[in-house]
Design a protein around this motif. Structure first.
Motif, PDB file in Angstrom:
ATOM      1  N   GLY A   1      -7.934 -10.092   5.325  1.00 45.03           N
ATOM      2  CA  GLY A   1      -8.067  -8.714   4.554  1.00 45.03           C
ATOM      3  C   GLY A   1      -8.713  -8.806   3.187  1.00 45.03           C
ATOM      4  O   GLY A   1      -9.190 -10.035   3.108  1.00 45.03           O
ATOM      5  N   GLU A   2      -8.484  -7.891   2.664  1.00 45.15           N
ATOM      6  CA  GLU A   2      -8.662  -8.080   1.180  1.00 45.15           C
ATOM      7  C   GLU A   2      -7.811  -9.034   0.333  1.00 45.15           C
ATOM      8  O   GLU A   2      -6.773  -8.667   0.338  1.00 45.15           O
ATOM      9  CB  GLU A   2      -8.710  -6.611   0.567  1.00 45.15           C
ATOM     10  N   LEU A   3      -8.825  -9.726  -0.620  1.00 47.14           N
ATOM     11  CA  LEU A   3      -8.013 -10.716  -1.216  1.00 47.14           C
ATOM     12  C   LEU A   3      -7.023 -10.146  -2.560  1.00 47.14           C
ATOM     13  O   LEU A   3      -5.992 -10.509  -2.873  1.00 47.14           O
ATOM     14  CB  LEU A   3      -8.965 -11.803  -1.839  1.00 47.14           C
ATOM     15  N   TRP A   4      -7.809  -9.235  -3.375  1.00 47.63           N
ATOM     16  CA  TRP A   4      -7.413  -8.619  -4.678  1.00 47.63           C
ATOM     17  C   TRP A   4      -5.982  -7.915  -4.442  1.00 47.63           C
ATOM     18  O   TRP A   4      -5.045  -8.060  -5.181  1.00 47.63           O
ATOM     19  CB  TRP A   4      -8.361  -7.979  -5.188  1.00 47.63           C
ATOM     20  N   PRO A   5      -5.816  -7.091  -3.404  1.00 47.98           N
ATOM     21  CA  PRO A   5      -4.516  -6.190  -3.277  1.00 47.98           C
ATOM     22  C   PRO A   5      -3.360  -7.491  -2.892  1.00 47.98           C
ATOM     23  O   PRO A   5      -2.211  -7.025  -3.293  1.00 47.98           O
ATOM     24  CB  PRO A   5      -4.919  -5.184  -2.198  1.00 47.98           C
ATOM     25  N   ALA A   6      -3.878  -8.274  -2.041  1.00 48.62           N
ATOM     26  CA  ALA A   6      -2.759  -9.218  -1.856  1.00 48.62           C
ATOM     27  C   ALA A   6      -2.402  -9.979  -3.010  1.00 48.62           C
ATOM     28  O   ALA A   6      -1.086 -10.099  -3.223  1.00 48.62           O
ATOM     29  CB  ALA A   6      -3.412 -10.352  -1.054  1.00 48.62           C
ATOM     30  N   VAL A   7      -3.103 -10.180  -3.949  1.00 50.80           N
ATOM     31  CA  VAL A   7      -2.852 -10.932  -5.181  1.00 50.80           C
ATOM     32  C   VAL A   7      -2.216  -9.991  -6.054  1.00 50.80           C
ATOM     33  O   VAL A   7      -1.112 -10.185  -6.739  1.00 50.80           O
ATOM     34  CB  VAL A   7      -4.132 -11.574  -5.997  1.00 50.80           C
ATOM     35  N   GLN A   8      -2.491  -8.896  -6.237  1.00 50.44           N
ATOM     36  CA  GLN A   8      -1.812  -7.758  -7.068  1.00 50.44           C
ATOM     37  C   GLN A   8      -0.353  -7.635  -6.405  1.00 50.44           C
ATOM     38  O   GLN A   8       0.604  -7.601  -7.203  1.00 50.44           O
ATOM     39  CB  GLN A   8      -2.503  -6.459  -6.780  1.00 50.44           C
ATOM     40  N   ALA A   9      -0.150  -7.524  -5.049  1.00 49.71           N
ATOM     41  CA  ALA A   9       0.945  -7.512  -4.253  1.00 49.71           C
ATOM     42  C   ALA A   9       2.132  -8.837  -4.773  1.00 49.71           C
ATOM     43  O   ALA A   9       3.546  -8.264  -5.254  1.00 49.71           O
ATOM     44  CB  ALA A   9       1.164  -7.329  -2.904  1.00 49.71           C
ATOM     45  N   SER A  10       1.495  -9.607  -4.934  1.00 47.92           N
ATOM     46  CA  SER A  10       2.464 -10.940  -5.222  1.00 47.92           C
ATOM     47  C   SER A  10       2.810 -11.071  -6.711  1.00 47.92           C
ATOM     48  O   SER A  10       3.705 -11.732  -7.061  1.00 47.92           O
ATOM     49  CB  SER A  10       1.454 -12.472  -4.742  1.00 47.92           C
ATOM     50  N   MET A  11       2.036 -10.303  -7.454  1.00 42.60           N
ATOM     51  CA  MET A  11       2.605 -10.112  -9.021  1.00 42.60           C
ATOM     52  C   MET A  11       3.147  -9.131  -9.513  1.00 42.60           C
ATOM     53  O   MET A  11       3.538  -8.750 -10.431  1.00 42.60           O
ATOM     54  CB  MET A  11       1.030 -10.187  -9.766  1.00 42.60           C
TER      55      MET A  11
END
Length: 64
Positions: free
Chosen positions: A33-43
């Motif tokens: 899926g989308e990369l940016w929401p995944a990175v935001q979720a991990s932070m």
């Protein structure tokens, strides 16, 4: 293309991003899926950075 537009599919190497479901405390592995929401979720740290909603889940950093 910017990071905000990119998805996991454009990466040269496989990547798994781990976050936690805020309500169930279950780990969630994001790898499509989308990369940016995944990175935001991990932070996301409640009180500092808001949880990220993906589907029916609200995701935060694993240590939260």
């Amino acid at each position: 293309m910017t990071v905000a537009d990119a998805g996991f599919a454009v990466l040269f190497n496989p990547l798994q991003v781990v976050a936690t479901d805020m309500w169930t405390r279950e780990p969630v592995v994001l790898e499509a899926g989308e990369l940016w929401p995944a990175v935001q979720a991990s932070m996301a740290v409640p009180g500092l950075f808001p949880p990220v909603r993906l589907g029916e889940r609200y995701l935060v950093w694993m240590g939260a």
